[in-house]
Write a protein that holds these residues in place. Structure first.
Motif, PDB file in Angstrom:
ATOM      1  N   GLU A   8       0.853  -1.201   0.000  1.00 46.42           N
ATOM      2  CA  GLU A   8       0.000   0.000   0.000  1.00 46.42           C
ATOM      3  C   GLU A   8       0.875   1.232   0.000  1.00 46.42           C
ATOM      4  OE1 GLU A   8      -2.666   0.297   3.333  1.00 46.42           O
ATOM      5  OE2 GLU A   8      -3.998  -1.182   2.422  1.00 46.42           O
ATOM      6  N   GLY A   9       0.788   2.010  -1.059  1.00 47.71           N
ATOM      7  CA  GLY A   9       1.495   3.289  -1.115  1.00 47.71           C
ATOM      8  C   GLY A   9       2.993   3.167  -0.909  1.00 47.71           C
ATOM      9  N   LEU A  10       3.562   2.113  -1.456  1.00 43.49           N
ATOM     10  CA  LEU A  10       4.984   1.862  -1.213  1.00 43.49           C
ATOM     11  C   LEU A  10       5.846   2.892  -1.939  1.00 43.49           C
ATOM     12  CD1 LEU A  10       6.035  -0.408   0.514  1.00 43.49           C
ATOM     13  CD2 LEU A  10       6.468  -1.731  -1.550  1.00 43.49           C
ATOM     14  N   ARG A  11       6.782   3.480  -1.198  1.00 43.34           N
ATOM     15  CA  ARG A  11       7.637   4.497  -1.791  1.00 43.34           C
ATOM     16  C   ARG A  11       9.082   4.295  -1.353  1.00 43.34           C
ATOM     17  NH1 ARG A  11       7.854   9.659  -3.971  1.00 43.34           N
ATOM     18  NH2 ARG A  11       9.824  10.599  -3.356  1.00 43.34           N
ATOM     19  N   LYS A  12       9.984   4.440  -2.341  1.00 40.84           N
ATOM     20  CA  LYS A  12      11.414   4.391  -2.029  1.00 40.84           C
ATOM     21  C   LYS A  12      12.157   5.248  -3.041  1.00 40.84           C
ATOM     22  CE  LYS A  12      15.175   2.893  -0.106  1.00 40.84           C
ATOM     23  NZ  LYS A  12      15.433   3.069   1.351  1.00 40.84           N
ATOM     24  N   ALA A  13      13.042   6.079  -2.563  1.00 38.42           N
ATOM     25  CA  ALA A  13      13.861   6.892  -3.464  1.00 38.42           C
ATOM     26  C   ALA A  13      15.321   6.742  -3.082  1.00 38.42           C
ATOM     27  CB  ALA A  13      13.428   8.345  -3.379  1.00 38.42           C
ATOM     28  N   PHE A  14      16.167   6.757  -4.095  1.00 44.77           N
ATOM     29  CA  PHE A  14      17.613   6.851  -3.883  1.00 44.77           C
ATOM     30  C   PHE A  14      18.011   8.235  -4.360  1.00 44.77           C
ATOM     31  CE2 PHE A  14      17.173   2.212  -4.736  1.00 44.77           C
ATOM     32  CZ  PHE A  14      17.586   1.760  -3.493  1.00 44.77           C
ATOM     33  N   GLY A  15      18.269   9.142  -3.447  1.00 43.97           N
ATOM     34  CA  GLY A  15      18.530  10.519  -3.861  1.00 43.97           C
ATOM     35  C   GLY A  15      17.353  11.002  -4.684  1.00 43.97           C
ATOM     36  N   GLY A  16      17.632  11.413  -5.919  1.00 42.87           N
ATOM     37  CA  GLY A  16      16.560  11.940  -6.759  1.00 42.87           C
ATOM     38  C   GLY A  16      15.791  10.881  -7.534  1.00 42.87           C
ATOM     39  N   ILE A  17      16.293   9.630  -7.496  1.00 43.65           N
ATOM     40  CA  ILE A  17      15.630   8.586  -8.296  1.00 43.65           C
ATOM     41  C   ILE A  17      14.567   7.896  -7.475  1.00 43.65           C
ATOM     42  CG2 ILE A  17      15.948   6.483  -9.667  1.00 43.65           C
ATOM     43  CD1 ILE A  17      18.906   7.169  -9.862  1.00 43.65           C
ATOM     44  N   VAL A  18      13.322   8.014  -7.900  1.00 42.59           N
ATOM     45  CA  VAL A  18      12.233   7.329  -7.196  1.00 42.59           C
ATOM     46  C   VAL A  18      12.072   5.949  -7.817  1.00 42.59           C
ATOM     47  CG1 VAL A  18       9.817   7.415  -6.526  1.00 42.59           C
ATOM     48  CG2 VAL A  18      11.120   9.542  -6.762  1.00 42.59           C
ATOM     49  N   VAL A  19      12.403   4.906  -7.081  1.00 49.31           N
ATOM     50  CA  VAL A  19      12.322   3.547  -7.631  1.00 49.31           C
ATOM     51  C   VAL A  19      10.992   2.889  -7.301  1.00 49.31           C
ATOM     52  CG1 VAL A  19      14.794   3.128  -7.727  1.00 49.31           C
ATOM     53  CG2 VAL A  19      13.534   2.542  -5.645  1.00 49.31           C
TER      54      VAL A  19
END
Ligand SMILES: Nc1ncnc2c1ncn2[C@@H]1O[C@H](COP(=O)(O)OP(=O)(O)OP(=O)(O)O)[C@@H](O)[C@H]1O
Ligand SMILES: [Mg+2]
Length: 252
Positions: A8-19
């Motif tokens: 649900e609403g999973l979010r992960k970013a590496f610096g500016g890159i949203v994976v």
């Protein structure tokens, strides 16, 4: 009925890159979901989030209704999240059988659990794991490779051994990261048959694959991902008919 996996609403970013960008995904028991998308879309990252290699920045992950996103990798494996690795990560100079014996989720191994086992009980547990490993190899027609070194086997068989090791974990969720890459002929047929059997046995399966015909043969539902976002979630026919896939694979 609860799906086996739900995010649900999973979010992960590496610096500016949203994976992983607000990823909502669910997989039911017995289902084989195809996960398709261009290189760098965030497919492996999603597996890493689900299996506990990565922690999400936001959102939640449920396994059979139980929230698991703060549990460490080993606990999630013990809860029954089994995965293959895109680059296999087999112990190449160990035997096939020994590679499988590092895979189960409830093996007493070299852990404190060992203390809870008497020596006799430990031998029984080890024999059961060996039987299980030989059974899985047998299903793949690879029992005669048990004492071979992985490095000596052809590539297609090595990919099958990667799957076999993952199947030592008999939990409810199976995540396969490009199982068919570089595989053809008999190994391809075997891979397909075994994955289908696992779903028929009631596991929820998610397959990342660039090979669209493999997805078409195996999956009723497929999800298309790019730049960390799920852009389409529907039947494989819908996906194949859509412009998204045509653009990706035929450069139109
Ligand atoms: N640990 C990390 N640190 C920084 N960037 C990462 C990390 N892991 C992945 N990335 C980046 O995140 C993006 C998504 O990578 P990911 O491996 O999830 O893509 P993928 O869809 O599996 O691609 P492929 O089809 O090539 O396997 C890529 O731009 C990648 O470089
Ligand atoms: Mg990947």
């Amino acid at each position: 009925m609860n799906p086996v996996l739900r995010t649900e609403g999973l979010r992960k970013a590496f610096g500016g890159i949203v994976v992983s960008d607000n990823v909502n995904l669910s997989i039911a028991a017995g289902e084989i979901l195809g996960l398709i998308g261009p290189n760098g879309a965030g497919k492996t990252s999603l597996f890493n989030l689900i299996s506990g290699v990565l922690r999400p920045d936001a959102g939640s992950i449920f396994l059979n209704g139980e929230r698991i996103d703060s549990a460490p990798l080993y606990k999630r494996a013990r809860m029954g999240i089994a995965r293959t690795w895109q680059n296999m990560l087999l112990f190449r100079t160990m035997t096939v059988l020994d590679n499988l014996l590092v895979g189960p989720r409830d093996y007493p191994g070299e852990s404190v659990m060992r203390l809870a086992f008497g020596r006799g009980a430990l031998r029984v547990a080890e024999a059961a794991m060996r039987d299980r490993a030989m059974g899985i190899l047998g299903r793949m027609g690879l029992e005669q490779t048990a004492s071979s070194l992985v490095v000596d086997l052809p590539f297609g068989q090595q990919k099958l051994i990667g799957l076999a090791r993952t199947l030592m974990n008999d939990g409810p969720l199976l995540l396969l990261d490009e199982p068919m890459a570089g595989v053809e002929g008999a190994a391809y047929e075997t891979m397909q048959r075994v994955v289908r059997q696992e779903a028929e046995a009631g596991r929820a399966v998610c397959v990342v694959e660039h090979n669209v015909s493999f997805i078409r043969d195996l999956c009723s539902r497929a999800v298309f991902m790019a730049n960390g976002k799920i852009l389409q979630d529907g039947t494989v026919e819908e996906l194949i008919a859509s412009d998204i896939l045509t653009e990706l694979y035929f450069g139109v």
